[in-house]
Motif scaffolding. Structure first.
Motif, PDB file in Angstrom:
ATOM      1  N   TYR A  40      -0.130  -4.559   0.569  1.00 38.14           N
ATOM      2  CA  TYR A  40      -0.335  -3.138   0.313  1.00 38.14           C
ATOM      3  C   TYR A  40       0.990  -2.408   0.140  1.00 38.14           C
ATOM      4  O   TYR A  40       2.049  -2.861   0.596  1.00 38.14           O
ATOM      5  N   GLY A  41       0.905  -1.255  -0.493  1.00 36.13           N
ATOM      6  CA  GLY A  41       2.008  -0.309  -0.535  1.00 36.13           C
ATOM      7  C   GLY A  41       1.520   1.034  -0.043  1.00 36.13           C
ATOM      8  O   GLY A  41       0.330   1.346  -0.126  1.00 36.13           O
ATOM      9  N   PHE A  42       2.442   1.847   0.483  1.00 40.73           N
ATOM     10  CA  PHE A  42       2.104   3.179   0.963  1.00 40.73           C
ATOM     11  C   PHE A  42       2.278   4.181  -0.167  1.00 40.73           C
ATOM     12  O   PHE A  42       3.253   4.128  -0.923  1.00 40.73           O
ATOM     13  N   VAL A  43       1.337   5.110  -0.287  1.00 42.51           N
ATOM     14  CA  VAL A  43       1.420   6.193  -1.263  1.00 42.51           C
ATOM     15  C   VAL A  43       1.341   7.508  -0.491  1.00 42.51           C
ATOM     16  O   VAL A  43       0.343   7.767   0.187  1.00 42.51           O
ATOM     17  N   SER A  67      -2.045   1.312  -1.756  1.00 35.56           N
ATOM     18  CA  SER A  67      -2.291   0.683  -3.051  1.00 35.56           C
ATOM     19  C   SER A  67      -2.190  -0.831  -2.898  1.00 35.56           C
ATOM     20  O   SER A  67      -1.484  -1.334  -2.013  1.00 35.56           O
ATOM     21  N   HIS A  68      -2.901  -1.562  -3.742  1.00 33.84           N
ATOM     22  CA  HIS A  68      -2.753  -3.017  -3.781  1.00 33.84           C
ATOM     23  C   HIS A  68      -1.436  -3.341  -4.483  1.00 33.84           C
ATOM     24  O   HIS A  68      -1.187  -2.886  -5.602  1.00 33.84           O
ATOM     25  N   SER A  69      -0.611  -4.128  -3.826  1.00 37.50           N
ATOM     26  CA  SER A  69       0.742  -4.362  -4.333  1.00 37.50           C
ATOM     27  C   SER A  69       0.753  -4.972  -5.728  1.00 37.50           C
ATOM     28  O   SER A  69       1.558  -4.585  -6.580  1.00 37.50           O
ATOM     29  N   GLN A  70      -0.119  -5.932  -5.987  1.00 42.89           N
ATOM     30  CA  GLN A  70      -0.077  -6.642  -7.264  1.00 42.89           C
ATOM     31  C   GLN A  70      -0.621  -5.793  -8.409  1.00 42.89           C
ATOM     32  O   GLN A  70      -0.046  -5.758  -9.500  1.00 42.89           O
ATOM     33  N   SER A  71      -1.706  -5.093  -8.176  1.00 40.72           N
ATOM     34  CA  SER A  71      -2.354  -4.353  -9.259  1.00 40.72           C
ATOM     35  C   SER A  71      -1.988  -2.876  -9.302  1.00 40.72           C
ATOM     36  O   SER A  71      -2.122  -2.223 -10.338  1.00 40.72           O
TER      37      SER A  71
END
Length: 497
Positions: free
Chosen positions: A172-175, A311-315
């Motif tokens: 995951y990534g933070f938004v 967010s999903h890191s890859q997509s």
């Protein structure tokens, strides 16, 4: 002086006169990619004919500390680090040093921070900005390292970087999106006499630039345009993704929102936003304050609403969005984690004594750890819905003075805990102020600090050293406040007893 300007002449020189020679290489950060980026940045500094670069880092209070260096020495700083005194991490909100910084461990429990000696600020080259309001001046954020080569555990930017690394390890990534309020006043008397240069100093005497309580009135907005226009221009010119800058509820109150940003960049943006607003206002003879509730007549409380999702890191797809429900299972787990750890996390979202004057005395502020679907009385407001790719949470409890790195890091860790443990937040509640059986948020900073002190969760995630240091800083602030005789006490007891 030859025909070259002074900065151009200096930039051409190679010098190791600043910092500790080869420090960045010694700690393993001197990659070919960084050297290439450094060369490009040095060339840009020369092309722009900059004279001074402000080397900055953020302390535990979310305040920028800087050392301005001549532009010709910037390459040296980027390779060797810029020395700052470790005592900067031993200061409370009024810059009182609250521990023995000259002891062997400086009061930090680390010999590499003893004697009030040096720590090294290593510039993050990606954060470089030119400050349009300051003459030929650049600005760059740094990460703090100790003489031993270890990352300084008390550097709040490092805490958020580690939280984002934990997110990334789970895919995951933070938004994060900023929605923050502040007040802007006209300075009538800056109180610059020596008698007023106390510690802390006597604040300026101010007056409003416009009446308040005419929410979203075009006439009020037009009258405030002389302030809003230069603020908008400056925020855009330093590269911030400005969305809105508009009048809020109270006299001279302004709300600023940014487009969402990823990971640490979201917190960096909040730091730069506050600094930009205050500096631009000052140059106009104004005072911008991100204090939650100034002690002035008819002034309304300000808040910081943190919009957040994963967010999903890859997509890059929003992990909170769902085609069938208002929010995904991942989002529900994140909500549950935020609710579970809300009392302790409030120490980070509301780290000042003044911040609780809003939570306790403002009918529009959240008071309990609950979530709701698009209800602004809740601590957590769900924004979006079924099939909405922008579905996210708004934490409405925070104050504008919060340290964004610690605030966001605490949200990330708490939310991840809810995801990992598959916690259930229960249903969204439609009438937040009626939920008197739900857990109340801390009523004051002391309650929040006590909740954090007893949180084994945040101690495990942030580290005992980080939590203990933060608590020591806040207890110094609380102790000074509790020993101060207020106007209320004087009026209440002086003649009566």
């Amino acid at each position: 002086m030859n025909e070259l300007t002074r900065p151009q002449a200096m930039i051409g020189k190679q010098t190791d006169s600043v910092g500790r020679s080869g420090f960045v290489e010694r700690i393993g950060l001197a990659t070919p990619e960084r050297e290439e980026a450094l060369g490009a940045l040095v060339a840009r500094i020369a092309e722009l004919d900059l004279e001074v670069i402000r080397i900055a880092f953020v302390d535990v209070h979310g305040q920028l500390r800087i050392r301005p260096v001549e532009a010709g020495h910037f390459r040296s700083v980027a390779r060797n680090g810029m020395p700052f005194g470790t005592a900067l991490f031993a200061m409370d909100s009024a810059n009182f040093i609250f521990q023995n910084v000259f002891s062997e461990d400086g009061g930090f429990g680390r010999k590499d921070m003893g004697g009030a000696g040096d720590m090294l600020a290593v510039p993050d080259l990606s954060t470089f900005r030119v400050l349009p309001w300051a003459h030929k001046t650049g600005w760059i954020l740094s990460d703090i390292y100790l003489k031993s080569g270890d990352r300084c555990p008390f550097d709040p930017r490092g805490s958020m970087q580690r939280a984002c690394a934990d997110l990334a390890a789970r895919g995951y990534g933070f938004v994060g999106g900023v929605e923050v309020e502040c007040h802007i006043f006209k300075v009538d008397d800056p109180k610059l006499s020596l008698e007023n240069c106390s510690h802390p100093p006597v604040p300026a005497s101010v007056s409003p630039i416009r009446h308040g309580y005419q929410y979203m009135s075009e006439f009020v907005s037009d009258e405030m345009e002389f302030v809003l226009k230069p603020l908008r221009r400056a925020l855009l010119d330093v590269g911030l993704p400005l969305r809105t800058a508009e009048c809020e509820w109270g006299p001279g109150q302004v709300e600023i929102t940014l487009d969402p940003l990823n990971n640490v960049e979201a917190a960096d943006a909040m730091i730069l936003l506050r600094s930009t607003v205050k500096q631009v206002a000052r140059r106009m003879g104004l005072l911008a304050s991100f204090m939650t509730k100034p002690g002035l007549p008819n002034v309304y409380s300000s808040g910081w609403h943190l919009h957040q999702s994963l967010s999903h890191s890859q997509s890059g797809i929003n992990a909170f969005s769902s085609a069938t429900d208002s929010i995904s299972e991942v989002g529900l787990g994140f909500i549950a984690g935020l609710l579970e750890h809300a009392p302790a996390a409030t120490a980070f979202s509301n780290p000042t004594i003044n911040g609780y004057k809003r939570l306790n005395g403002n009918a529009l502020a959240p008071q309990r750890a609950i979530w709701s679907d698009d209800n602004k009385a809740a601590m957590l407001r769900l924004v979006g819905g079924i099939g909405d790719p922008a579905t996210h949470l708004e934490n409405r409890s925070g104050e504008p003075a919060a340290n964004p790195y610690l605030y966001m890091a605490s949200q990330i860790y708490a939310g991840l805990d809810g995801i990992d443990r598959k916690l259930d937040p229960g249903p969204a509640l439609s009438d937040p102020y009626a939920q008197t059986d739900k857990p109340a948020l801390p009523k004051n900073l002391n309650e929040a600090v006590e909740a954090l002190d007893s949180s084994s969760f945040f101690r495990a995630k942030l580290g005992d050293d980080v939590v203990n240091h933060f608590i020591s800083t806040k207890r110094s602030e609380i102790g000074r406040f509790q020993s101060y005789v207020t106007d209320w006490e004087q009026g209440e007891y002086f003649e009566m007893f």
